[in-house]
Design an enzyme around this catalytic site. Structure first.
Site, PDB file in Angstrom:
ATOM      1  N   ASP A  79     -59.618 -28.571  57.679  1.00 18.21           N
ATOM      2  CA  ASP A  79     -59.112 -27.230  57.846  1.00 18.21           C
ATOM      3  C   ASP A  79     -59.140 -26.998  59.462  1.00 18.21           C
ATOM      4  OD1 ASP A  79     -61.830 -25.238  58.270  1.00 18.21           O
ATOM      5  OD2 ASP A  79     -61.998 -26.860  56.867  1.00 18.21           O
ATOM      6  N   GLU A 133     -67.283 -14.514  54.027  1.00 15.03           N
ATOM      7  CA  GLU A 133     -68.529 -14.840  54.620  1.00 15.03           C
ATOM      8  C   GLU A 133     -69.085 -13.690  55.331  1.00 15.03           C
ATOM      9  OE1 GLU A 133     -68.121 -18.135  57.570  1.00 15.03           O
ATOM     10  OE2 GLU A 133     -65.981 -18.253  56.610  1.00 15.03           O
TER      11      GLU A 133
END
Length: 344
Positions: A143, A230
């Protein structure tokens, strides 16, 4: 007396005129500009053609997908031919497939299937994961975001990147400046690609979904979109919402994204956020879990997962600096079966 003075005066004027012409360059007297070179600017030998600023002055480039960078917000709607929402999850038990000493390209089974490149990544901070390690999974990927800079995608793929999740947006007004380039080049290199959104807790979920939709192409071959949730201590948003409010905001975003792209989004998260908000929740959604010191089964007991981010300190040819490394939870055959609805 007057007649004799005229010739003398005439002769005097001629003399003065001769002095003037001999003391100045001829081209100045004639009114012609001097061809001087001033400073470091050198006049070209031939006239410079006029070039307009804008589309006419651009060099032709390979045709890329058109992204909705501006203009009216499209209304979320499903594909004309609606795909089945939701994705089958691979077997909960990991696949034990040890990599050969010299990893080579594995031939893709079946006609038209993408080639699976074996893992050749290194790690700046290698971890002993114990009995089951990332090497036991055959399909690896990465990623990326702007922080990886200019990526050589063809080289990165040959090192084992079979898929890539690319940062697209965060909040309701920020677009990763490398998204468009990374999206196009990853596709040209043959990787399966998907886009992710970093969720901002001080912005409404609907605004964030609209912003993602505005900037990420609705490509039927793309991997499902990802919502990255997150706690971020470096963010200007210091809000730490209750579990109930977190789940409500996530659901609004995911519902809108699912309606528009026709695919159920994947949830990416980290251990602390998961423990606070997601343990035991959203069991009908696929998860992408960060676990850089232990296997996900230890960090997220009982949670089925689709992707495992096992390193944030990966090293690979084709990328300057470190890169996040991931595995798909399944065999090569399971990978092909999972991406088959999105295969070109």
């Amino acid at each position: 007396m007057r007649l004799s003075a005229v010739p003398a005066l005439f002769l005097a004027c001629l003399a003065l005129s001769g002095c003037a012409s001999s003391s100045e360059p001829e081209n100045l007297v004639a009114g012609v500009a001097m061809k001087e070179t001033t400073g470091s600017v050198i006049q070209p030998a031939a006239p410079v053609p006029s070039v307009g600023v804008g589309k006419s002055s651009r060099i032709a480039a390979p045709q890329a997908e058109t992204l909705a960078w501006a203009g009216a917000m499209p209304e979320p709607k499903a594909f004309a031919q609606q795909r089945t929402v939701g994705m089958p999850l691979p077997s909960e038990r990991p696949v034990a497939m040890l990599m050969p000493e010299r990893p080579d390209v594995q031939p893709a089974p079946g006609r038209g299937r993408m080639q699976i490149y074996s893992r050749r990544f290194r790690d700046a901070k290698p971890i002993n994961f114990g009995r089951v390690s990332p090497r036991d999974y055959p399909v690896h990927g990465v990623d990326v975001s702007r922080w990886q800079g200019d990526i050589d995608w063809a080289k990165l793929r040959s090192q084992g990147a079979n898929f890539a999740y690319i940062k697209a947006t965060d909040g309701g007004d920020h677009l990763d400046p490398m998204f468009k380039t990374n999206w196009r080049k990853a596709g040209e290199a043959g990787l399966k690609r998907g886009a992710y959104h970093f969720f901002y807790w001080c912005r409404t979920a609907g605004e964030q979904a609209d912003w993602f939709i505005r900037n990420v192409p609705r490509d039927p071959d793309a991997l499902p979109p990802v919502i990255d949730v997150e706690w971020n201590g470096e963010s200007s948003c210091k809000a730490k919402l209750s579990r109930k409010r977190v789940l409500e905001k996530m659901q609004v975003f995911m519902d809108k994204i699912e309606r528009y792209y026709g695919q159920r989004p994947i949830i990416y998260t980290a251990p602390d956020f998961y423990e606070d908000n997601l343990s035991g929740e959203l069991t009908d959604y696929p998860f992408w879990l960060r676990a850089v010191a232990q296997h996900p089964s230890k960090v997220y007991p009982g949670r089925k997962w689709l992707f495992w981010q096992y390193s944030g300190s990966g090293l690979s040819h084709g990328v300057d600096g470190k890169i996040d490394l991931n595995v798909f939870h399944g065999s090569v055959e399971q990978w092909h079966n999972w991406i088959s609805p999105r295969a070109s």
